[in-house]
Write a protein that holds these residues in place. Structure first.
Motif, short mmCIF file in Angstrom:
data_model
loop_
_atom_site.label_atom_id
_atom_site.label_comp_id
_atom_site.label_asym_id
_atom_site.label_seq_id
_atom_site.Cartn_x
_atom_site.Cartn_y
_atom_site.Cartn_z
N GLN A 137 4.44 8.02 -7.16
CA GLN A 137 5.16 9.08 -6.42
C GLN A 137 4.54 9.40 -5.07
O GLN A 137 5.24 9.56 -4.07
CB GLN A 137 5.26 10.36 -7.27
N ALA A 138 3.21 9.51 -5.02
CA ALA A 138 2.54 9.88 -3.76
C ALA A 138 2.78 8.80 -2.70
O ALA A 138 2.97 9.12 -1.52
CB ALA A 138 1.04 10.06 -3.99
N GLY A 139 2.81 7.54 -3.13
CA GLY A 139 3.06 6.45 -2.19
C GLY A 139 4.50 6.48 -1.68
O GLY A 139 4.76 6.23 -0.50
N VAL A 140 5.43 6.80 -2.59
CA VAL A 140 6.84 6.92 -2.19
C VAL A 140 6.97 8.02 -1.14
O VAL A 140 7.64 7.85 -0.11
CB VAL A 140 7.73 7.22 -3.42
N ALA A 141 6.28 9.16 -1.37
CA ALA A 141 6.33 10.27 -0.42
C ALA A 141 5.73 9.87 0.92
O ALA A 141 6.27 10.21 1.98
CB ALA A 141 5.58 11.48 -1.01
N ALA A 142 4.61 9.13 0.88
CA ALA A 142 3.96 8.70 2.12
C ALA A 142 4.91 7.83 2.95
O ALA A 142 4.99 7.96 4.17
CB ALA A 142 2.69 7.92 1.80
N ILE A 143 5.65 6.95 2.26
CA ILE A 143 6.60 6.08 2.97
C ILE A 143 7.76 6.89 3.53
O ILE A 143 8.19 6.69 4.66
CB ILE A 143 7.10 4.96 2.02
N ARG A 144 8.24 7.86 2.75
CA ARG A 144 9.36 8.68 3.19
C ARG A 144 8.98 9.53 4.41
O ARG A 144 9.77 9.70 5.33
CB ARG A 144 9.79 9.61 2.05
N ASP A 145 7.74 10.07 4.38
CA ASP A 145 7.32 10.98 5.45
C ASP A 145 6.82 10.23 6.68
O ASP A 145 6.78 10.79 7.77
CB ASP A 145 6.20 11.91 4.95
N GLY A 146 6.37 8.98 6.50
CA GLY A 146 5.85 8.24 7.64
C GLY A 146 6.96 7.48 8.33
O GLY A 146 8.11 7.51 7.91
N SER A 147 6.61 6.82 9.41
CA SER A 147 7.64 6.03 10.11
C SER A 147 7.22 4.56 10.05
O SER A 147 7.23 3.87 11.04
CB SER A 147 7.75 6.50 11.56
N TYR A 148 6.85 4.13 8.84
CA TYR A 148 6.35 2.77 8.68
C TYR A 148 7.51 1.78 8.71
O TYR A 148 8.60 2.07 8.21
CB TYR A 148 5.59 2.65 7.36
N ASP A 149 7.23 0.61 9.29
CA ASP A 149 8.27 -0.42 9.30
C ASP A 149 7.92 -1.58 8.37
O ASP A 149 8.67 -2.55 8.28
CB ASP A 149 8.52 -0.92 10.73
N SER A 150 6.77 -1.48 7.70
CA SER A 150 6.35 -2.58 6.83
C SER A 150 5.21 -2.12 5.94
O SER A 150 4.60 -1.08 6.19
CB SER A 150 5.88 -3.77 7.67
N ILE A 151 4.95 -2.92 4.89
CA ILE A 151 3.87 -2.63 3.95
C ILE A 151 2.97 -3.85 3.87
O ILE A 151 3.46 -4.99 3.78
CB ILE A 151 4.45 -2.33 2.54
N ILE A 152 1.65 -3.61 3.90
CA ILE A 152 0.71 -4.68 3.58
C ILE A 152 0.15 -4.33 2.20
O ILE A 152 -0.56 -3.33 2.04
CB ILE A 152 -0.42 -4.77 4.64
N ALA A 153 0.51 -5.11 1.19
CA ALA A 153 0.09 -4.84 -0.19
C ALA A 153 -1.16 -5.66 -0.47
O ALA A 153 -1.09 -6.89 -0.51
CB ALA A 153 1.20 -5.19 -1.16
N LEU A 154 -2.29 -4.98 -0.65
CA LEU A 154 -3.58 -5.65 -0.75
C LEU A 154 -4.23 -5.35 -2.10
O LEU A 154 -4.44 -4.19 -2.44
CB LEU A 154 -4.48 -5.13 0.38
N GLY A 155 -4.52 -6.39 -2.87
CA GLY A 155 -5.24 -6.17 -4.13
C GLY A 155 -4.77 -7.11 -5.23
O GLY A 155 -4.17 -8.16 -4.96
N GLY A 156 -5.07 -6.73 -6.46
CA GLY A 156 -4.60 -7.50 -7.61
C GLY A 156 -3.13 -7.19 -7.86
O GLY A 156 -2.42 -6.66 -7.01
N GLY A 157 -2.67 -7.51 -9.06
CA GLY A 157 -1.25 -7.32 -9.37
C GLY A 157 -0.80 -5.88 -9.30
O GLY A 157 0.33 -5.60 -8.90
N SER A 158 -1.69 -4.95 -9.66
CA SER A 158 -1.25 -3.55 -9.73
C SER A 158 -0.92 -2.95 -8.36
O SER A 158 0.14 -2.34 -8.20
CB SER A 158 -2.28 -2.71 -10.47
#
Ligand SMILES: [Fe+2]
Length: 385
Positions: free
Chosen positions: A77-98
């Motif tokens: 949920q917190a990540g969804v809110a961060a994306i909604r509130d920010g003006s990001y145009d992309s995601i860099i997903a870094l880590g293992g599967g989770s």
């Protein structure tokens, strides 16, 4: 008959691939990325390194590091809110599967809203979420090249499988140097997960010529190198082979499917919080033994690709060697039994019928070369004790 193949648009593979993040971002026309990761990746300096590389080119990347292992509806949920509130145009997903699975869910929910449950299979999610550049640090879940994410509904302990091109990263930076510092336990669990992906894709009823070629190549890379990386994490050549093998296994199962091991593994993970690779490892020998009669020639090919049987061996001999190898692998990689993991025997026995129903409901057992009924699944669960 033809098969549809879905892949990332860009794959950068090899030592230092993650350093190409700026070039890849530019080629996608993006300049406002959010790095979605976990605290370990921040501690190891991997998130900081991506920020540094981007800053050299004048790109500022924020970091969201609150993803958790085996992500849940609440945890994203917190990540969804961060994306909604920010003006990001992309995601860099870094880590293992989770973190990568979390980022996939956040990218869709952040853009389109709704509840995760709305997006679970059998719905096929073809909406385009925020473009994701996946940078895996384990070998691995293959999530960087799959059109799947798995999010647990903590209110029902259900691992919800979500499927569609909307969950396919637009780019994957496959850099084995990021796996050199992985601890032995995680190396083993994620490595057996990758082996399971390749085997299940190959024996799956949804296998096709394309997925077969990727699955066999993956098994040839993983078979001889899994023990090596477990015993010596700094073996760069073995790490490189495992990373490529994991990605190819991801391509294989994303374009075929997984089968009974994964179907039975998800309920164990959800009910007893066993890491995904570990519950797969517990199940792989028993499920393989049950399934061989459904596709003896296919399993014999697996034995030969992994390197434990030769062309001269009959299918029967090859399959006996395969079962010996899977059990020996679990011993050598010190895969615990459910009891050694700390699972209560009575609770497990009581939950078996429910877990069998959940396994069947996931649809994965239907892809198995030998399709079990609920009672047969319960019998397989019993063999773990
Ligand atoms: Fe898996």
């Amino acid at each position: 008959m033809s098969s549809q193949v879905i892949l990332p648009r860009i794959m950068q593979v090899g030592a230092g691939a993650s350093e190409n993040v700026h070039e890849v971002l530019m080629s996608l026309g993006c300049d406002r990325p959010l790095i979605i990761t976990d605290k370990m990746m921040v501690q190891l300096g991997y998130a900081g390194r991506i920020q540094e590389v981007l800053a050299l080119h004048g790109v500022n990347a924020d970091v969201f590091d609150d993803t958790v292992p085996e992500p849940t509806v609440n945890s994203i949920q917190a990540g969804v809110a961060a994306i909604r509130d920010g003006s990001y145009d992309s995601i860099i997903a870094l880590g293992g599967g989770s973190p990568i699975d979390s980022a996939k869910a956040m990218g869709i929910l952040g853009k389109f809203g709704g509840e995760m449950r709305d997006y679970k299979f059998p719905r096929i999610v073809n909406e385009e979420g925020l473009p994701i550049i996946a940078v895996p640090t384990t070998a691995g879940t293959g999530s960087e090249v799959t059109r799947f994410t798995i999010i647990t509904d903590e209110t029902t302990d259900e691992k919800m499988l979500c499927v569609g091109v909307g969950f396919m990263p637009v780019a994957a930076l496959v850099d084995y140097t990021l796996t050199l510092s992985l601890p032995a336990r995680i190396t083993a669990d994620t490595g057996i997960d990758a082996l399971t992906h390749a085997m299940e894709a190959y024996v799956s009823q949804k296998a096709n010529h394309y997925s077969d070629s990727q699955a066999l190549a993956a098994m040839k890379l993983i078979g001889p190198n899994l023990r090596k990386v477990y015993h010596d994490g700094s073996d760069a050549a073995a790490r490189e082979a495992m990373m490529l093998g994991s990605t190819l296994a991801g391509v294989a199962f994303s374009n075929a499917s997984v089968a009974l091991v994964h179907g039975m593994s998800r309920p164990i993970g959800a009910a007893f919080h066993v890491p995904h690779g570990l519950s797969n490892a517990m199940l792989l020998p028993s499920v393989t033994e049950f399934s061989i009669p459904g596709a003896p020639d296919r399993y014999a090919d697996c034995a030969r690709a992994i390197g434990v049987a030769s062309e001269a061996d009959s299918d029967e001999v090859a399959n006996a060697k395969l079962l010996d190898e899977l059990r020996a692998l679990n011993d050598e990689l010190q895969v615990p039994t459910p009891e050694q993991f700390g699972i209560d025997h009575t609770t497990f026995m009581e939950l078996m019928p429910t877990m069998a129903e959940q396994a069947l409901a996931s649809g994965s057992p239907n892809n198995n070369p030998r399709i079990p009924n609920a009672q047969e699944i319960v019998e397989i669960y019993k063999t773990l004790w």
